[in-house]
Design a protein around this motif. Structure first.
Motif, PDB file in Angstrom:
ATOM      1  N   LEU A 150      -2.378   1.792  -8.610  1.00 22.36           N
ATOM      2  CA  LEU A 150      -2.999   0.659  -9.295  1.00 22.36           C
ATOM      3  C   LEU A 150      -4.450   0.500  -8.852  1.00 22.36           C
ATOM      4  CD1 LEU A 150      -3.007  -1.859 -11.051  1.00 22.36           C
ATOM      5  CD2 LEU A 150      -2.010  -3.120  -9.117  1.00 22.36           C
ATOM      6  N   ALA A 151      -4.715   0.594  -7.557  1.00 25.69           N
ATOM      7  CA  ALA A 151      -6.088   0.458  -7.061  1.00 25.69           C
ATOM      8  C   ALA A 151      -6.985   1.538  -7.654  1.00 25.69           C
ATOM      9  CB  ALA A 151      -6.096   0.541  -5.541  1.00 25.69           C
ATOM     10  N   ASN A 152      -6.486   2.762  -7.719  1.00 24.97           N
ATOM     11  CA  ASN A 152      -7.262   3.843  -8.319  1.00 24.97           C
ATOM     12  C   ASN A 152      -7.493   3.611  -9.806  1.00 24.97           C
ATOM     13  OD1 ASN A 152      -7.571   5.409  -5.967  1.00 24.97           O
ATOM     14  ND2 ASN A 152      -5.554   6.332  -6.223  1.00 24.97           N
ATOM     15  N   ASP A 153      -6.462   3.099 -10.491  1.00 27.41           N
ATOM     16  CA  ASP A 153      -6.571   2.882 -11.936  1.00 27.41           C
ATOM     17  C   ASP A 153      -7.616   1.826 -12.283  1.00 27.41           C
ATOM     18  OD1 ASP A 153      -4.663   4.775 -12.515  1.00 27.41           O
ATOM     19  OD2 ASP A 153      -3.024   3.328 -12.776  1.00 27.41           O
ATOM     20  N   VAL A 154      -7.588   0.686 -11.577  1.00 29.31           N
ATOM     21  CA  VAL A 154      -8.525  -0.380 -11.938  1.00 29.31           C
ATOM     22  C   VAL A 154      -9.965   0.006 -11.595  1.00 29.31           C
ATOM     23  CG1 VAL A 154      -6.812  -2.227 -11.843  1.00 29.31           C
ATOM     24  CG2 VAL A 154      -8.069  -1.624  -9.768  1.00 29.31           C
ATOM     25  N   ALA A 155     -10.129   0.864 -10.593  1.00 29.55           N
ATOM     26  CA  ALA A 155     -11.470   1.381 -10.309  1.00 29.55           C
ATOM     27  C   ALA A 155     -11.895   2.354 -11.400  1.00 29.55           C
ATOM     28  CB  ALA A 155     -11.487   2.066  -8.946  1.00 29.55           C
TER      29      ALA A 155
ATOM     30  N   LEU B 133     -11.023   2.345 -14.440  1.00 30.80           N
ATOM     31  CA  LEU B 133     -11.286   1.601 -15.664  1.00 30.80           C
ATOM     32  C   LEU B 133     -12.573   0.784 -15.589  1.00 30.80           C
ATOM     33  CD1 LEU B 133      -7.636   0.386 -16.354  1.00 30.80           C
ATOM     34  CD2 LEU B 133      -8.942   2.035 -17.722  1.00 30.80           C
ATOM     35  N   GLY B 134     -13.245   0.818 -14.445  1.00 30.98           N
ATOM     36  CA  GLY B 134     -14.516   0.131 -14.302  1.00 30.98           C
ATOM     37  C   GLY B 134     -14.418  -1.339 -13.939  1.00 30.98           C
ATOM     38  N   LEU B 135     -13.223  -1.773 -13.555  1.00 26.85           N
ATOM     39  CA  LEU B 135     -13.042  -3.177 -13.214  1.00 26.85           C
ATOM     40  C   LEU B 135     -13.502  -3.488 -11.793  1.00 26.85           C
ATOM     41  CD1 LEU B 135      -9.540  -3.507 -14.855  1.00 26.85           C
ATOM     42  CD2 LEU B 135     -11.602  -4.706 -15.609  1.00 26.85           C
ATOM     43  N   PHE B 136     -13.492  -2.483 -10.937  1.00 23.85           N
ATOM     44  CA  PHE B 136     -13.969  -2.596  -9.563  1.00 23.85           C
ATOM     45  C   PHE B 136     -14.772  -1.356  -9.229  1.00 23.85           C
ATOM     46  CE2 PHE B 136     -10.168  -5.188  -9.815  1.00 23.85           C
ATOM     47  CZ  PHE B 136     -10.553  -6.360  -9.194  1.00 23.85           C
ATOM     48  N   GLY B 137     -15.653  -1.488  -8.241  1.00 23.26           N
ATOM     49  CA  GLY B 137     -16.523  -0.370  -7.904  1.00 23.26           C
ATOM     50  C   GLY B 137     -15.813   0.784  -7.247  1.00 23.26           C
ATOM     51  N   SER B 138     -14.666   0.520  -6.620  1.00 27.19           N
ATOM     52  CA  SER B 138     -13.906   1.552  -5.919  1.00 27.19           C
ATOM     53  C   SER B 138     -12.493   1.039  -5.703  1.00 27.19           C
ATOM     54  CB  SER B 138     -14.540   1.866  -4.564  1.00 27.19           C
ATOM     55  OG  SER B 138     -14.421   0.750  -3.694  1.00 27.19           O
ATOM     56  N   PRO B 139     -11.545   1.929  -5.387  1.00 22.07           N
ATOM     57  CA  PRO B 139     -10.200   1.463  -5.038  1.00 22.07           C
ATOM     58  C   PRO B 139     -10.215   0.513  -3.851  1.00 22.07           C
ATOM     59  CG  PRO B 139     -10.173   3.818  -5.492  1.00 22.07           C
ATOM     60  CD  PRO B 139     -11.607   3.406  -5.465  1.00 22.07           C
ATOM     61  N   GLU B 140     -11.079   0.780  -2.882  1.00 20.30           N
ATOM     62  CA  GLU B 140     -11.175  -0.085  -1.704  1.00 20.30           C
ATOM     63  C   GLU B 140     -11.629  -1.490  -2.078  1.00 20.30           C
ATOM     64  OE1 GLU B 140     -11.044   4.034  -0.729  1.00 20.30           O
ATOM     65  OE2 GLU B 140     -12.527   2.969  -1.959  1.00 20.30           O
TER      66      GLU B 140
ATOM     67  N   PRO C  91       0.821  -1.216   0.000  1.00 18.38           N
ATOM     68  CA  PRO C  91       0.000   0.000   0.000  1.00 18.38           C
ATOM     69  C   PRO C  91       0.855   1.266   0.000  1.00 18.38           C
ATOM     70  CG  PRO C  91       0.048  -0.938   2.190  1.00 18.38           C
ATOM     71  CD  PRO C  91       0.779  -1.915   1.300  1.00 18.38           C
ATOM     72  N   ASN C  92       1.703   1.398  -1.020  1.00 18.99           N
ATOM     73  CA  ASN C  92       2.495   2.612  -1.191  1.00 18.99           C
ATOM     74  C   ASN C  92       1.945   3.389  -2.382  1.00 18.99           C
ATOM     75  OD1 ASN C  92       3.354   1.116  -3.387  1.00 18.99           O
ATOM     76  ND2 ASN C  92       5.393   0.709  -2.569  1.00 18.99           N
ATOM     77  N   GLU C  93       2.718   4.335  -2.889  1.00 23.98           N
ATOM     78  CA  GLU C  93       2.229   5.183  -3.977  1.00 23.98           C
ATOM     79  C   GLU C  93       1.875   4.372  -5.221  1.00 23.98           C
ATOM     80  OE1 GLU C  93       3.802   9.011  -6.639  1.00 23.98           O
ATOM     81  OE2 GLU C  93       4.762   8.522  -4.734  1.00 23.98           O
ATOM     82  N   MET C  94       2.731   3.413  -5.587  1.00 25.78           N
ATOM     83  CA  MET C  94       2.442   2.597  -6.762  1.00 25.78           C
ATOM     84  C   MET C  94       1.220   1.716  -6.533  1.00 25.78           C
ATOM     85  SD  MET C  94       4.815  -0.194  -8.814  1.00 25.78           S
ATOM     86  CE  MET C  94       5.942   1.005  -9.531  1.00 25.78           C
ATOM     87  N   GLY C  95       1.124   1.104  -5.352  1.00 25.69           N
ATOM     88  CA  GLY C  95      -0.021   0.247  -5.050  1.00 25.69           C
ATOM     89  C   GLY C  95      -1.326   1.007  -5.048  1.00 25.69           C
ATOM     90  N   ALA C  96      -1.312   2.203  -4.454  1.00 27.72           N
ATOM     91  CA  ALA C  96      -2.519   3.031  -4.439  1.00 27.72           C
ATOM     92  C   ALA C  96      -2.893   3.459  -5.851  1.00 27.72           C
ATOM     93  CB  ALA C  96      -2.294   4.257  -3.556  1.00 27.72           C
TER      94      ALA C  96
END
Length: 264
Positions: A201-206, A208-215, A194-199
């Motif tokens: 990625l979570a923001n990106d996949v959300a 892109l519509g792959l997940f409902g939110s980064p969380e 959960p660092n800058e790169m990890g966060a």
């Protein structure tokens, strides 16, 4: 000296000015190694080197540039009096669906993650092998990713580059052995941190519509991880110290997962 004691050894960490690289630099220093941080972020890298204390240093390094590598390796040897450990940590991740790939993003990942790692191995070998500026053998630790072992959406090219790091590692270990370089070459597969790169990625996949939110994306990663949590920087950094140490003296050409079981 214990097997995990790196006192008297010299290490260069690429991408060491922040994130995982910063944690690795601190862990190596705590284990007794003298550390040179190598990065394109001059101010940040130099300040971090100061926090490590006397005997440590910083060199400017663009991992995609051969001449920059040659200069950085020479500077590290000059500053530290030798070079025993290289951590090829510098890397970038550009999220994208395959249907929407941007060639520039692909080139950036190929250049930093694959070319940068290959050039690092090249200059580590030239420096550490008999007759090199250091000449006492050593350890190269390449940072791959759990992405090389799983199928997670939006990171196809990143995953491919980290799979390439694995292959580079194994061929490099064989070449070093056959040619008598005395350099062990291994790689790590870190889990999501959960660092800058990890966060990002979570923001990106959300986005892109792959997940409902980064969380939700983070929760999916945790759900896939038997250990039930994300990786911590210390988990990865401690594994780097292990691979650099005498405790791993007969570990060569290997890929070590530090992913809580996610990639099993």
């Amino acid at each position: 000296m214990t097997h995990m004691d790196l006192t008297g050894r010299s290490a260069l960490v690429t991408g060491g000015a922040q994130g995982l690289g910063e944690g690795m630099a601190h862990a190596l220093a705590r284990a007794g190694a003298r550390v040179v941080i190598a990065d394109i972020q001059d101010d940040r890298g130099a300040k971090l080197a100061e926090t490590l204390g006397t005997g440590h240093g910083f060199v400017h390094l663009d991992v995609t540039d051969d001449a920059s590598w040659a200069a950085a390796a020479a500077a590290a040897v000059e500053q530290l009096g030798g070079l025993d450990i290289l951590v090829n940590n510098a890397g970038v991740e550009v999220s994208s669906l395959l249907a929407d790939l941007d060639p520039e993003g692909v080139r950036k990942m190929l250049e930093v993650n694959v070319l940068g790692t290959a050039l690092g191995i090249k200059h580590a070998f030239r420096t550490m092998r008999p007759g090199g500026a250091a000449g006492n053998g050593g350890s190269v630790i390449n940072i791959a990713s759990v992405a090389a072992t799983i199928a997670f959406p939006a990171i196809a090219v990143y995953s491919a580059t980290k799979s390439a790091v694995d292959r580079l590692t194994r061929v490099a270990a064989m070449e070093s052995g056959k040619l008598g370089y005395g350099v062990r070459v291994n790689c790590l597969y870190p889990g999501l941190v959960p660092n800058e790169m990890g966060a990002g990625l979570a923001n990106d996949v959300a986005r892109l519509g792959l997940f409902g939110s980064p969380e939700e994306a983070v929760g999916a990663v945790v759900e896939l991880t038997p250990s039930g949590r994300l990786a911590a920087t210390e988990d990865i950094a401690n594994a780097v110290v292990f691979l650099a140490s005498d405790s791993a003296a007969f570990v060569n050409g290997a890929g070590l997962p530090v992913d809580g079981g996610m990639g099993m």
